[in-house]
Enzyme design. Structure first.
Site, PDB file in Angstrom:
ATOM      1  N   CYS A   1     113.942 -14.233 -34.932  1.00 59.05           N
ATOM      2  CA  CYS A   1     112.605 -14.129 -34.311  1.00 59.05           C
ATOM      3  C   CYS A   1     112.680 -13.127 -33.021  1.00 59.05           C
ATOM      4  O   CYS A   1     113.573 -13.205 -32.235  1.00 59.05           O
ATOM      5  CB  CYS A   1     112.209 -15.610 -33.696  1.00 59.05           C
ATOM      6  SG  CYS A   1     111.068 -15.483 -32.861  1.00 59.05           S
TER       7      CYS A   1
ATOM      8  N   HIS B   1     111.329 -22.283 -30.104  1.00 50.16           N
ATOM      9  CA  HIS B   1     110.642 -21.790 -31.050  1.00 50.16           C
ATOM     10  C   HIS B   1     109.791 -22.662 -31.606  1.00 50.16           C
ATOM     11  O   HIS B   1     110.015 -23.695 -32.255  1.00 50.16           O
ATOM     12  CB  HIS B   1     111.697 -21.331 -32.420  1.00 50.16           C
ATOM     13  CG  HIS B   1     110.896 -20.517 -33.394  1.00 50.16           C
ATOM     14  ND1 HIS B   1     110.381 -19.286 -33.083  1.00 50.16           N
ATOM     15  CD2 HIS B   1     110.300 -20.628 -34.588  1.00 50.16           C
ATOM     16  CE1 HIS B   1     109.810 -18.748 -34.351  1.00 50.16           C
ATOM     17  NE2 HIS B   1     110.153 -20.057 -35.016  1.00 50.16           N
TER      18      HIS B   1
ATOM     19  N   ASN C   1      96.939 -15.870 -31.029  1.00 50.12           N
ATOM     20  CA  ASN C   1      96.434 -15.402 -32.325  1.00 50.12           C
ATOM     21  C   ASN C   1      97.327 -16.562 -33.434  1.00 50.12           C
ATOM     22  O   ASN C   1      98.384 -16.688 -33.015  1.00 50.12           O
ATOM     23  CB  ASN C   1      96.677 -14.053 -32.735  1.00 50.12           C
ATOM     24  CG  ASN C   1      96.101 -13.173 -31.809  1.00 50.12           C
ATOM     25  OD1 ASN C   1      94.926 -13.305 -31.622  1.00 50.12           O
ATOM     26  ND2 ASN C   1      96.566 -12.124 -31.424  1.00 50.12           N
TER      27      ASN C   1
ATOM     28  N   HIS D   1     102.817 -17.505 -28.733  1.00 45.74           N
ATOM     29  CA  HIS D   1     102.781 -16.805 -27.087  1.00 45.74           C
ATOM     30  C   HIS D   1     101.223 -16.644 -26.995  1.00 45.74           C
ATOM     31  O   HIS D   1     100.489 -16.693 -27.691  1.00 45.74           O
ATOM     32  CB  HIS D   1     103.456 -15.378 -27.377  1.00 45.74           C
ATOM     33  CG  HIS D   1     102.763 -14.554 -28.829  1.00 45.74           C
ATOM     34  ND1 HIS D   1     103.012 -14.792 -29.953  1.00 45.74           N
ATOM     35  CD2 HIS D   1     101.815 -13.675 -28.682  1.00 45.74           C
ATOM     36  CE1 HIS D   1     102.398 -13.832 -30.724  1.00 45.74           C
ATOM     37  NE2 HIS D   1     101.784 -13.179 -29.809  1.00 45.74           N
TER      38      HIS D   1
END
Length: 110
Positions: free
Chosen positions: A4, A46, A86, A99
């Site tokens: 990631c 995460h 998003n 994020h």
């Protein structure tokens, strides 16, 4: 998560132009800004997207938005700013790590 991008940024393995960091979050400028001021705030842990959040993440989200408000003040976004997260490919999520984009510093299109 090993592959990631944002986990690597949070761990310091990939350099970024950091605005803020604490034990829970990192904030850094977007590499392809869409406004005069454009930075991201990410949790260090995460989480794939907002769709994966649970009620147990409430304190983390409160902290994220408190950091966003603090940084917006520091960046002089007194006339307003936009916060975007998003979720999924159809929405344009390209990094599968929760994020928040913060955009401002100018009149944004509606």
């Amino acid at each position: 998560m090993e592959d990631c991008l944002f986990c690597k940024i949070a761990a310091g393995d990939i350099p970024s132009k950091k605005l803020y960091e604490d034990e829970q979050v990192v904030a850094f400028y977007d590499i392809a800004p869409q406004a005069k001021v454009h930075f991201l705030v990410i949790p260090k842990r995460h989480i794939p997207s907002a769709a994966a959040l649970t009620e147990e993440d409430g304190a983390l989200l409160g902290h994220v938005f408190a950091v966003i408000a603090k940084l917006a003040r520091e960046q002089g976004l007194d006339n307003g700013y936009r916060v975007i997260s998003n979720v999924g490919e159809d929405a344009g999520q390209t990094v599968k790590h929760l994020h928040f984009h913060v955009l401002g510093g100018e009149k944004l299109p509606v």
